[in-house]
Design an enzyme around this catalytic site. Sequence first.
Site, mmCIF file in Angstrom:
data_model
loop_
_atom_site.group_PDB
_atom_site.id
_atom_site.type_symbol
_atom_site.label_atom_id
_atom_site.label_comp_id
_atom_site.label_asym_id
_atom_site.label_seq_id
_atom_site.Cartn_x
_atom_site.Cartn_y
_atom_site.Cartn_z
ATOM 1 N N LYS A 175 0.805 -1.188 -0.143
ATOM 2 C CA LYS A 175 -0.154 -0.212 -0.122
ATOM 3 C C LYS A 175 0.977 1.197 -0.043
ATOM 4 O O LYS A 175 1.777 1.171 0.478
ATOM 5 C CB LYS A 175 -0.860 -0.032 1.391
ATOM 6 C CG LYS A 175 -1.539 -1.020 1.386
ATOM 7 C CD LYS A 175 -2.974 -1.443 0.277
ATOM 8 C CE LYS A 175 -3.770 -2.521 0.643
ATOM 9 N NZ LYS A 175 -4.738 -2.781 -0.460
ATOM 10 N N HIS A 294 -6.604 -13.241 -7.593
ATOM 11 C CA HIS A 294 -7.433 -12.312 -7.031
ATOM 12 C C HIS A 294 -8.562 -12.527 -7.478
ATOM 13 O O HIS A 294 -9.040 -12.588 -8.898
ATOM 14 C CB HIS A 294 -6.889 -10.991 -7.017
ATOM 15 C CG HIS A 294 -7.590 -10.116 -6.388
ATOM 16 N ND1 HIS A 294 -8.650 -9.509 -6.297
ATOM 17 C CD2 HIS A 294 -6.940 -9.409 -5.102
ATOM 18 C CE1 HIS A 294 -8.961 -8.464 -5.449
ATOM 19 N NE2 HIS A 294 -7.918 -8.616 -4.636
#
EC number: 4.1.1.39
Length: 480
Positions: A175, A294
């Site tokens: 992140k 994902h």
Amino acid sequence: MSPQTETKASVGFKAGVKDYKLTYYTPEYVPLDTDILAAFRVTPQPGVPSEEAGAAVAAESSTGTWTTVWTDGLTSLDRYKGRCYHIDPVPGEENQYICYVAYPLDLFEEGSVTNMFTSIVGNVFGFKALRALRLEDLRIPVAYIKTFQGPPHGIQVERDKLNKYGRPLLGCTIKPKLGLSAKNYGRAVYECLRGGLDFTKDDENVNSQPFMRWRDRFLFCAEAIYKAQAETGEIKGHYLNATAGTCEEMIKRAVFARELGVPIVMHDYLTGGFTANTSLAHYCRDNGLLLHIHRAMHAVIDRQKNHGMHFRVLAKALRLSGGDHIHAGTVVGKLEGERDITLGFVDLLRDDYTEIDADRGIYFTQSWVSTPGVLPVASGGIHVWHMPALTEIFGDDSVLQFGGGTLGHPWGNAPGAVANRVALEACVQARNEGRDLAREGATIIREAAKWSPELAAACEVWKEIKFEFPAVDVLDKAKK
């Protein structure tokens, strides 16, 4: 009368429209071992009987159309048609039914999830006679499963490659997910891996944007992996997202990852598509790469209870198409996921055989024969206080991923990784000693924090963070 007209009349053709149930509702039918079975949640329009609605689903997802056609006489409908063979009312709902449909295996191309879904969840979902339609579960017959490669490697082979046993694997999504340069991104990867994580991860929407092109990211991440491995003596990995705008570009990125010698790549299997995913899974098996999956876009398809497709179906489809990991919710984090339902599809991902289990939303017994299992990934809004629950819920064969729960540590990325590794090791040791993680979890974390300042700091930061919202998708039994 023309010869063509005479031919039609001779085979008994009669133009017009007739009820679907006359042909496609067959309650006397006993499904074959080779049939693909589907459980649909059907909400008919007012005035449409359940038998007609179920038959319409069977017809429109197999051989039927809205009117009789003379070419029906040129094939065998009894051989190829779908059949609605059983209907159950949904508890607590006035006009909703679970309709069971059997499809002959010859309707589907071998080894193609794309073709299977094009039929079963195709145009029928826009059918006007239905207010809503949801595919709850599929039974994939062994005969069809054996036409698929499945996961590139599976759980045991992955553990052997990594030389890591007896605990969940630890990961972290880097992140901020967008905006970092490749060098700064690689630095974060290195710090997290050096601190004790097994994996770091590209976020699902990190592909090849102007701020960080894929080749630069791959190079800096590979450097981070090798440096962390040298310092820790552990095998490390980073999920390099190979998802791209074309299949050719996707494979090119996977080839470059293999040339760098990294252990794992990643794909967004729903936005990328099943054809692309299966192609990548085949490449990964042939070239020794693990494949992380994902599920970006899944909630568009599966979150609404009455319409769409349940994630357990998408999970089965992924096991056919191929992937070694797949995101599966957390139960305790920020993303949707009711415990029993989540455990139901976690079993479908990992186990060789699962029985019908209404308490977990499993409608069919499913055998996977020799198909490798898939590691469920818990990711999304989790931190060190969740570690006991995650360890208890998901068990050893799982990946626990802490993005903000690593990089949000007040002392930095490496201490954040240390905190998570210490918390995990403490929970695994406590479980192995016979302690109850569900009841003693907070105590176990506090005890470990006494000798780990990194964990103590993490506990203080996230002590008040909770995501307590009711699940949207719950089992029907809750309404009884």
